[in-house]
Scaffold this motif. Structure first.
Motif, PDB file in Angstrom:
ATOM      1  N   GLY A  75       0.780  -1.237   0.000  1.00 49.05           N
ATOM      2  CA  GLY A  75       0.000   0.000   0.000  1.00 49.05           C
ATOM      3  C   GLY A  75       0.803   1.275   0.000  1.00 49.05           C
ATOM      4  O   GLY A  75       0.233   2.366   0.083  1.00 49.05           O
ATOM      5  N   GLU A  76       2.115   1.181  -0.086  1.00 49.78           N
ATOM      6  CA  GLU A  76       2.913   2.405  -0.135  1.00 49.78           C
ATOM      7  C   GLU A  76       3.798   2.402  -1.373  1.00 49.78           C
ATOM      8  O   GLU A  76       3.999   1.365  -2.011  1.00 49.78           O
ATOM      9  CB  GLU A  76       3.745   2.584   1.146  1.00 49.78           C
ATOM     10  N   THR A  77       4.335   3.576  -1.712  1.00 49.67           N
ATOM     11  CA  THR A  77       5.289   3.682  -2.804  1.00 49.67           C
ATOM     12  C   THR A  77       6.692   3.459  -2.236  1.00 49.67           C
ATOM     13  O   THR A  77       6.900   3.512  -1.018  1.00 49.67           O
ATOM     14  CB  THR A  77       5.230   5.063  -3.475  1.00 49.67           C
ATOM     15  N   THR A  78       7.654   3.250  -3.127  1.00 52.51           N
ATOM     16  CA  THR A  78       9.038   3.066  -2.671  1.00 52.51           C
ATOM     17  C   THR A  78       9.523   4.316  -1.933  1.00 52.51           C
ATOM     18  O   THR A  78      10.216   4.201  -0.920  1.00 52.51           O
ATOM     19  CB  THR A  78       9.963   2.748  -3.853  1.00 52.51           C
TER      20      THR A  78
ATOM     21  N   PHE B 103       7.847   2.119 -11.753  1.00 52.91           N
ATOM     22  CA  PHE B 103       6.500   2.595 -11.428  1.00 52.91           C
ATOM     23  C   PHE B 103       6.034   2.010 -10.105  1.00 52.91           C
ATOM     24  O   PHE B 103       6.107   0.796  -9.906  1.00 52.91           O
ATOM     25  CB  PHE B 103       5.494   2.192 -12.516  1.00 52.91           C
ATOM     26  N   ASN B 104       5.545   2.866  -9.251  1.00 59.84           N
ATOM     27  CA  ASN B 104       4.888   2.432  -8.017  1.00 59.84           C
ATOM     28  C   ASN B 104       3.393   2.349  -8.253  1.00 59.84           C
ATOM     29  O   ASN B 104       2.785   3.316  -8.710  1.00 59.84           O
ATOM     30  CB  ASN B 104       5.137   3.442  -6.897  1.00 59.84           C
ATOM     31  N   ILE B 108      -2.190  -1.673  -5.645  1.00 62.41           N
ATOM     32  CA  ILE B 108      -2.121  -3.126  -5.824  1.00 62.41           C
ATOM     33  C   ILE B 108      -0.776  -3.672  -5.331  1.00 62.41           C
ATOM     34  O   ILE B 108      -0.417  -4.822  -5.611  1.00 62.41           O
ATOM     35  CB  ILE B 108      -2.387  -3.552  -7.291  1.00 62.41           C
ATOM     36  N   SER B 109      -0.025  -2.831  -4.609  1.00 63.72           N
ATOM     37  CA  SER B 109       1.244  -3.247  -3.991  1.00 63.72           C
ATOM     38  C   SER B 109       2.190  -3.903  -5.004  1.00 63.72           C
ATOM     39  O   SER B 109       2.696  -5.007  -4.803  1.00 63.72           O
ATOM     40  CB  SER B 109       0.990  -4.180  -2.811  1.00 63.72           C
ATOM     41  N   GLN B 110       2.405  -3.184  -6.104  1.00 62.59           N
ATOM     42  CA  GLN B 110       3.344  -3.652  -7.124  1.00 62.59           C
ATOM     43  C   GLN B 110       4.338  -2.543  -7.474  1.00 62.59           C
ATOM     44  O   GLN B 110       4.004  -1.361  -7.416  1.00 62.59           O
ATOM     45  CB  GLN B 110       2.601  -4.055  -8.409  1.00 62.59           C
TER      46      GLN B 110
END
Lengths: 181, 181
Positions: A75-78, B103-104, B108-110
């Motif tokens: 659920g988070e970005t890097t 890409f974040n 969808i946690s990818q």
């Protein structure tokens, strides 16, 4: 993995139809359980030319110095993961300046991603996973007491790139035996 | 997740001591099960200025065009994963030219990671997950039939960057509602 997380039955290791790798497959409900690499996100926090390091309060490598980093959560970005870890480990908020280093560690199925960042107002503290935190000038970096090769390489690249003030994204594979420091 | 993959007992959802997030924790053996984002690695395969796309034979987005990409496996690097997926989906070996887009997709946690690559000797085929594969000139790209926003953005960035032949790593967050094409 010994049991199916969906139905609780035993799993077996086999190559599913249409696949080419062994997976954990439930002997009862048939669900295929995939196990994938994990991302560790962190920052290279800088303030007035000094780098903020944390001395680890937990294993592995307890007592050694690290950059703030940890497992990315769903659920988070890097970038969010990197900023969150920096707050958790160094109680520092950072202005992120972009992705900087990416490391593949295939032997432990991890991918590290570090972002450069400026420590906002130079404020930092000691998070629960740290014994102490400190801003280091380049000449004072404890090179022989760094926790991981990913930390060593990020710092080396940073001080090299700082000479030209160009910070392209660097991607490297790190596998044992690691090059001599 | 309903059952512990280590002992087969039921799991409960709670915040473990020293943590700040809900996890699946075994009610019997106490093991904490972490669920983390997954990496999808792929390539932007180019030959004589044309881009190799694959029309998907599988859901999601069956029938739409994609760049070869798929879930990174344990034990490989991001580049190895990208090259492997290109062989599997397009039967094409590529000379990789470095990481290009990240890409974040936190909803969808990818995390997607695309590498630029040159199709070796221009050889390609149709992998089992593809209906067809084809080299496209820029003006022939099927913009309205692309499978995912990550594909659209990678192609857009590539054709833009190609004007200057500079390809810095690009990192973007993609969340619905996606910008209009």
């Amino acid at each position: 993995m010994k049991f199916c997380s969906e139905c609780g039955s035993q799993v077996s290791v086999k190559i599913p139809e249409g696949d080419n790798r062994e997976r954990h497959v439930c002997t009862d409900c048939g669900v295929i359980h995939y196990i994938n690499p994990r991302i560790i996100a962190g920052t290279l926090p800088v303030y007035e030319g000094k780098v903020l390091l944390c001395r680890r309060a937990i294993e592995p490598r307890k007592g050694y110095w690290t950059l703030p980093a940890g497992f990315m959560e769903n659920g988070e970005t890097t970038a969010q993961a990197a900023a969150r870890e920096t707050i958790e480990e160094a109680e520092a908020e950072v202005d992120l300046h972009g992705l900087y280093t990416v490391f593949n560690l295939p032997h432990i199925s991890q991918v590290y991603m570090f972002f450069r960042g400026e420590v906002i107002e130079g404020k930092y503290g000691v998070g629960v996973e740290s014994l102490e935190t400190q801003l280091f000038e380049e000449q004072d970096i404890p090179w022989n007491e760094l926790a991981f090769p990913t930390i060593y390489r990020t710092l080396k690249l940073y001080f090299e790139d700082r000479k030209t003030e160009q910070y392209p994204v660097r991607i490297e594979d790190l596998q044992p035996p690691y090059r001599k420091h």
